[in-house]
Write an enzyme that holds these catalytic residues in place. Structure first.
Site, PDB file in Angstrom:
ATOM      1  N   GLY A 224       0.799  -1.212   0.000  1.00  9.45           N
ATOM      2  CA  GLY A 224       0.000   0.000   0.000  1.00  9.45           C
ATOM      3  C   GLY A 224       0.834   1.265   0.000  1.00  9.45           C
ATOM      4  N   GLY A 250       3.709   3.681  -9.858  1.00  9.94           N
ATOM      5  CA  GLY A 250       3.963   4.876  -9.058  1.00  9.94           C
ATOM      6  C   GLY A 250       3.612   6.153  -9.808  1.00  9.94           C
ATOM      7  N   ASP A 251       3.829   6.151 -11.110  1.00  9.20           N
ATOM      8  CA  ASP A 251       3.495   7.325 -11.925  1.00  9.20           C
ATOM      9  C   ASP A 251       1.975   7.503 -12.006  1.00  9.20           C
ATOM     10  OD1 ASP A 251       6.248   7.487 -12.403  1.00  9.20           O
ATOM     11  OD2 ASP A 251       6.075   6.190 -14.152  1.00  9.20           O
TER      12      ASP A 251
END
Length: 308
Positions: A224, A250-251
């Site tokens: 998470g 992540g982007d």
């Protein structure tokens, strides 16, 4: 408009093999090539969310033309500063179904002082039109570690919201320049000599705020993410789903946070949406790519708690 800087754009190639065998011939089962670099991935996700991102960055050589043409086909507005020498980098990711991908990232071209001045001039001209500025990705060769800090300063003076996602050596100076939000993963957090164990996360987040960020988010992969803002500490966990590739998640997470901020959502809602979107993007190939129909299903399973 969300102004997204991608100073180290790339051609992102992802190949799948049944089993990676070093030193032997490997047969490719599937192949995907897209314009990439973290900023491009963020812009792609924002475009799919209905936002109007504007990309600013450097390109060079034939690879640079591939990036420019691909971004144009995706109908993402962009301004590219063409370098006279070198080639935009290629980043190769190999998936073999055995965990994290194996990655090979080229260094890319060298950016000269004159090239950066051209980009900086374009950046200052675009700032008045931007609601949020996203600085995302590593720095290309030739640029000083303080480059992002230098770009944050005029944005902060103009009252712009600044989101930051980068790695060492640019991370430390940029953090001290006071971005509104910094997003890091475990490796980037550790590069600041901060602990990343579960028991340490609340203290680590507090230290990130003391170092300059107004908000801090640490993504933890399948575990998470955690967020800290003044008076608020949250932990979020998305449901487990079949993973096609974690590349670019992540982007997509950062794009979701920018989308939520632009729309004025509460921080908890934005964090839950970011976790859901990143998880949805892990189900399909391509960085910054997701299926909209997957979002409600994943979002329904997101769990959030206060971090103490």
């Amino acid at each position: 408009m969300i102004l997204v800087l991608c100073l180290n754009a790339a051609v992102d190639k992802t190949v799948s093999v049944s089993r990676l065998s070093p030193g032997r011939r490997n047969r490719i089962a599937s192949f995907l090539a897209l314009p990439g670099g973290k900023g491009v991935n963020v812009a792609r996700a924002l475009r799919s969310l209905g936002e109007h991102p504007f990309l600013l960055g450097f390109t060079a050589g034939h690879s640079g033309r591939f990036i420019e043409d691909g971004v144009r086909r995706e109908r993402i507005a962009a301004r590219w500063i063409r370098l006279q020498a070198g080639e935009s980098r290629t980043c190769l990711s190999i998936l073999d179904g055995e965990g994290d991908p194996t990655e090979f990232n080229e260094p890319g071209p060298v950016v000269r002082a004159g090239d950066f001045k051209r980009l900086e001039k374009a950046y200052r001209a675009l700032l008045p039109k931007a609601g949020i500025v996203v600085l995302s990705g590593s720095l290309p060769l030739g640029l000083a570690p303080a480059t992002y800090a230098r770009l944050i300063a005029p944005a902060r003076r103009s009252g712009k919201i600044v989101f930051l996602d980068t790695s060492a050596p640019a991370l430390g100076p940029a953090l001290r320049a006071g971005p509104d939000l910094v997003k890091l993963n475990r490796e980037e957090t550790a590069s600041l000599d901060l602990p990343t164990g579960k028991a340490d996360l609340a203290r680590t987040l507090a230290r990130l705020l003391r170092r300059g960020a107004r908000e801090a988010v640490i993504t933890l992969g399948s575990e998470g993410a955690v967020l800290a803002a003044p008076g608020l500490r949250l932990s979020v966990q998305a449901p487990a789903v079949p993973i096609t590739t974690p590349i670019g998640c992540g982007d997509t997470f950062l794009a979701a946070l920018a989308h939520a901020r632009l729309r004025g959502w509460p921080k908890a809602r934005g964090l839950a949406f970011a976790a859901a979107l990143a998880t949805a993007s892990a189900k399909v190939p391509g960085a910054g790519v997701f299926r909209k129909r997957d979002i409600p299903r994943v979002l329904a399973g997101v769990k959030m708690r206060e971090l103490r």
